[in-house]
Enzyme design. Structure first.
Site, PDB file in Angstrom:
ATOM      1  N   GLU A 298      36.030  37.151  42.007  1.00 46.00           N
ATOM      2  CA  GLU A 298      36.599  38.017  43.049  1.00 46.00           C
ATOM      3  C   GLU A 298      36.461  39.508  42.756  1.00 46.00           C
ATOM      4  OE1 GLU A 298      38.093  36.002  40.896  1.00 46.00           O
ATOM      5  OE2 GLU A 298      40.023  36.738  40.207  1.00 46.00           O
TER       6      GLU A 298
ATOM      7  N   HIS B 198      38.709  31.448  48.944  1.00 48.50           N
ATOM      8  CA  HIS B 198      39.446  31.601  47.690  1.00 48.50           C
ATOM      9  C   HIS B 198      39.259  33.016  47.118  1.00 48.50           C
ATOM     10  CE1 HIS B 198      41.068  30.120  43.777  1.00 48.50           C
ATOM     11  NE2 HIS B 198      40.264  31.053  43.308  1.00 48.50           N
ATOM     12  N   GLU B 199      38.021  33.438  47.008  1.00 45.51           N
ATOM     13  CA  GLU B 199      37.761  34.763  46.409  1.00 45.51           C
ATOM     14  C   GLU B 199      38.326  35.870  47.300  1.00 45.51           C
ATOM     15  OE1 GLU B 199      37.121  34.262  43.516  1.00 45.51           O
ATOM     16  OE2 GLU B 199      36.164  32.294  43.636  1.00 45.51           O
TER      17      GLU B 199
ATOM     18  N   HIS C  48      41.961  36.348  46.679  1.00 47.57           N
ATOM     19  CA  HIS C  48      42.252  37.128  45.473  1.00 47.57           C
ATOM     20  C   HIS C  48      42.372  38.626  45.770  1.00 47.57           C
ATOM     21  CE1 HIS C  48      42.354  34.493  42.023  1.00 47.57           C
ATOM     22  NE2 HIS C  48      41.178  33.939  42.259  1.00 47.57           N
TER      23      HIS C  48
ATOM     24  N   GLU D 232      45.936  32.396  40.114  1.00 51.04           N
ATOM     25  CA  GLU D 232      45.176  31.277  40.690  1.00 51.04           C
ATOM     26  C   GLU D 232      46.020  30.356  41.566  1.00 51.04           C
ATOM     27  OE1 GLU D 232      42.129  31.388  40.873  1.00 51.04           O
ATOM     28  OE2 GLU D 232      41.531  32.723  39.237  1.00 51.04           O
TER      29      GLU D 232
ATOM     30  N   ASP E 202      39.159  31.737  27.482  1.00 51.10           N
ATOM     31  CA  ASP E 202      38.082  30.902  28.022  1.00 51.10           C
ATOM     32  C   ASP E 202      38.274  29.437  27.634  1.00 51.10           C
ATOM     33  OD1 ASP E 202      36.753  32.956  29.283  1.00 51.10           O
ATOM     34  OD2 ASP E 202      35.523  33.422  27.538  1.00 51.10           O
TER      35      ASP E 202
ATOM     36  N   TYR F 187      45.738  26.496  38.613  1.00 52.13           N
ATOM     37  CA  TYR F 187      45.325  26.450  40.017  1.00 52.13           C
ATOM     38  C   TYR F 187      46.178  25.443  40.787  1.00 52.13           C
ATOM     39  CZ  TYR F 187      40.896  28.781  38.765  1.00 52.13           C
ATOM     40  OH  TYR F 187      39.952  29.670  38.333  1.00 52.13           O
TER      41      TYR F 187
HETATM   42  N1  BES Z   1      38.628  34.252  38.986  1.00 48.43           N
HETATM   43  C1  BES Z   1      38.139  32.927  39.082  1.00 48.43           C
HETATM   44  C2  BES Z   1      37.006  32.664  38.151  1.00 48.43           C
HETATM   45  C3  BES Z   1      37.356  32.929  36.704  1.00 48.43           C
HETATM   46  C4  BES Z   1      38.522  32.440  36.162  1.00 48.43           C
HETATM   47  C5  BES Z   1      36.499  33.646  35.916  1.00 48.43           C
HETATM   48  C6  BES Z   1      38.828  32.699  34.838  1.00 48.43           C
HETATM   49  C7  BES Z   1      36.806  33.905  34.599  1.00 48.43           C
HETATM   50  C8  BES Z   1      37.975  33.435  34.049  1.00 48.43           C
HETATM   51  C9  BES Z   1      37.717  32.589  40.513  1.00 48.43           C
HETATM   52  O1  BES Z   1      38.535  33.137  41.490  1.00 48.43           O
HETATM   53  C10 BES Z   1      37.822  31.104  40.695  1.00 48.43           C
HETATM   54  O2  BES Z   1      38.889  30.597  40.555  1.00 48.43           O
HETATM   55  N2  BES Z   1      36.728  30.460  41.031  1.00 48.43           N
HETATM   56  C11 BES Z   1      36.693  29.040  41.310  1.00 48.43           C
HETATM   57  C12 BES Z   1      36.685  28.846  42.811  1.00 48.43           C
HETATM   58  C13 BES Z   1      37.432  27.661  43.310  1.00 48.43           C
HETATM   59  C14 BES Z   1      38.813  27.481  42.777  1.00 48.43           C
HETATM   60  C15 BES Z   1      37.443  27.640  44.825  1.00 48.43           C
HETATM   61  C16 BES Z   1      35.454  28.488  40.668  1.00 48.43           C
HETATM   62  O3  BES Z   1      34.714  29.270  40.044  1.00 48.43           O
HETATM   63  O4  BES Z   1      35.197  27.306  40.738  1.00 48.43           O
HETATM   64 ZN    ZN Z   2      40.436  32.118  41.595  1.00 51.02          ZN
END
Ligand code: BES
Ligand code: ZN
Length: 584
Positions: free
Chosen positions: A261, A285-286, A289, A308, A370, A378
């Protein structure tokens, strides 16, 4: 001394950086960014010791005004990186650091031309969440230290550089192009983002366009045509869109997430280009955010669910307001059912021996964010908010959302602050729903609401069996729900029958394909192996890599490890580390 974030050296008693001026030159041959970062302090700064976060940076010189000033680098901590300690004179309201990144920077992936769609030009992108900004620029790398920035970036003349910021101008100088950007709203450092490559754009609406490599630009414009509608729905839910533009950048295949996002410029995986708009919930989703995350940010990784969980909640509300088949009440309920299934699998599988990691409130001193990453913040976060919504009704909950945005905009928030806010706005409700079951106790609380829809019932009645005629009308999400629920119950015979009838091994929808391949591998369906190996060579999205490598590993650890050894170099640095641990 007050170090509040377990993942940063930032000390809240020291001067806080409130603006970054970055001048950077990108060198594709050496895979290095040569940078000069000027850090401007908040008014009232008094100099003294300033601790900054860095990782794998070479610090060439630190100055205040024209004078070089003393600095020391600590030993490298495996999670936090290296503390850069600077002594600023009392009169300084900024310091300037000359530095360069390392080719191993964990925030940057340098792609060869072969790794792009066009195959002719190299590509570079950043991915800073959660704590990788420090491997691009020395700063106070915690959401508690929001900053504005301006940037001047030099790249080879034939490439385009984009930032998650407003573009101010672009000029050619010999064989190079110099682009200037500005982000005038204060952002948490993990939202600093840029990409460089052969990129073109297509308009999507008055406030949005999609950027992509020329080869996939038209396909992307078609897939994401609903963005403007989503923006309008988002504004109804949360109030005015705070970032002016919402552009989307389609990344090369190795992008490790579904979406990121970055403000004004969301990065997405090209696996969303399914050709039927069925995966645009990731865009919803993004976009969500923009409020929950970018405007109101979790204070540190221990409160990640506030980013999340809220965003999944909003994503499903946006989806609900879109039209069928991929939007609407049914579609939103099916996504919620899928989410619950994912959460159940995390609780009973991944975290079976570590139930404490299924609490929303986490304790992450000494833990790499990570590695702590999971679906729990979520989906359990979503269920927590849904439980509150059920308890007070939608009308009162929607009013609460607006109050929440007003109260915390451009701020950061902890779980404790959230609870205090709830207690003020909706006294007694946290007690009533037993909030501790969500926040501090493991598992899925039994008062969490279940998504209900006749379509979910229809899918669930066929789990573990060959679905009948209704399956020909299933959306990709319904297929995925069927496959996810059947994963532990499929036999080789069922797999053969499914594949014969529905050609799942050939599916062009990655959500279906990956759920199918995982199920088929676990059931011992031989044709899945070759297709899985192809997929693992084609995509870098960790959500797909992890279950597929794990399922291969169950069949044959040697083969999984050999494949990873061969493909590893093509994966993002973060994915390399995460997979290494998963296969160990
Ligand atoms: N911000 C996250 C991706 C992220 C999380 C990057 C933690 C680095 C560390 C992003 O908003 C996300 O949650 N993406 C999901 C989308 C889904 C839940 C619709 C993904 O990447 O799968
Ligand atoms: Zn997210």
């Amino acid at each position: 001394m007050a170090r509040l974030d377990p993942h940063s050296y930032y000390d809240s008693e020291q001067p806080r950086v409130e603006r970054l001026s970055l001048i950077a030159r990108i060198d594709f041959d050496r895979r290095i960014l040569d940078g000069t970062a000027t850090l401007h302090f908040a008014p009232g700064a008094h100099g003294g010791t300033i601790d900054l976060d860095t990782r794998d940076l070479t610090i060439l010189k630190v100055t205040a005004g024209d004078a070089a000033i003393a600095h020391q680098l600590s030993e490298k901590d495996p999670i936090l990186g290296t503390r850069l300690r600077v002594q600023a004179p009392a009169s300084a309201n900024s310091i300037t650091i000359e530095y360069r990144t390392s080719p191993e920077s964990t925030a940057l992936q340098w792609l060869t031309a072969e790794q792009t769609f066009g195959g002719e030009h190299p590509f570079l992108f950043s991915q800073c969440q959660a704590i990788h900004a420090r491997s691009v620029v020395p700063l106070q790398d915690t959401p508690r230290a929001r900053l504005r920035y301006d940037a001047t970036i030099t790249v080879p003349a034939h490439l385009k550089v984009l930032m998650a910021a407003a573009q101010l101008g672009e000029e050619m100088r010999g064989s190079e192009k110099i682009s200037r950007f500005e982000m005038n709203q204060p952002i948490p450092p993990y939202l600093l983002a840029f990409a460089v490559g052969d990129l073109v754009s297509r308009e999507l609406g008055p406030r949005s366009r999609v950027w992509a490599e020329p080869k996939v630009a038209d396909k992307a414009a078609w897939e994401f045509a609903d963005v403007d509608t989503m923006l309008t729905i988002g504004e109804k839910l949360f109030g005015e869109y705070p970032w002016e533009r919402f552009d989307v950048l389609v990344m090369p295949r190795s992008f490790p997430y579904g979406g990121m996002e970055n403000p004004r410029l969301t990065f997405v995986t090209p696996t969303l280009l399914a050709g039927d708009r069925s995966l645009t919930n990731v865009i919803a989703h993004e976009l969500a955010h923009s409020w929950t995350g970018n405007l109101i940010t979790n204070a540190d990784a221990e409160h990640f669910w506030l980013n999340e969980g809220w965003t999944v909640f909003a994503e499903r509300r946006i989806l609900e307001a879109l039209s069928p088949p991929h939007g609407g009440k049914e579609a939103s309920a099916i996504d919620a059912a899928l989410g619950r299934r994912t959460l159940e699998r995390a609780v009973t599988g991944q975290f079976k021996d570590h139930p404490e990691l299924t609490c929303l409130r986490t304790h992450l001193t000494g833990v790499d964010p990570d590695e702590a990453f999971s679906e729990v913040p979520y989906e359990k976060g979503y269920l927590f908010l849904r439980t509150i919504e059920e308890a007070v009704g939608r009308t009162r909950f929607d009013a609460l959302i607006h109050a929440y945005v007003d109260r915390f905009r451009f701020g950061t928030i902890t779980t404790e602050e959230f609870c205090a806010f709830m207690e003020r706005e909706l006294p007694g409700v946290l007690m009533q729903i037993h909030s501790a079951r969500f926040l501090d106790q493991p598992g899925i609380p039994d008062n969490a609401p279940r998504a209900e829809s006749s379509r979910i019932d229809a899918v669930e009645s066929t789990v573990g069996k060959l679905p009948g005629a209704t399956a020909s009308g299933w959306t990709p999400a319904e297929w995925q729900l069927y496959l996810e629920q059947s994963v532990d119950r499929a036999t080789p015979e069922l797999c053969r029958a499914l594949d014969e009838k529905y050609a799942l091994t050939q599916s062009g929808n990655y959500e279906i394909l990956v759920s199918w391949l995982e199920l088929a591998l676990r059931a011992g369906h031989a044709p899945a192996v070759a297709r899985t190996e192809e997929v693992l060579a084609q995509v870098g999205r960790m959500k797909y890599l992890k279950p597929l490598y794990q399922a291969l590993h169950v069949r044959s650890p040697e083969r999984a490890r050999a494949l990873f050894a061969r493909l590893r170099g093509g994966y993002h640095p973060i994915a390399q580390v995460v997979l290494e641990k998963a296969l160990a």
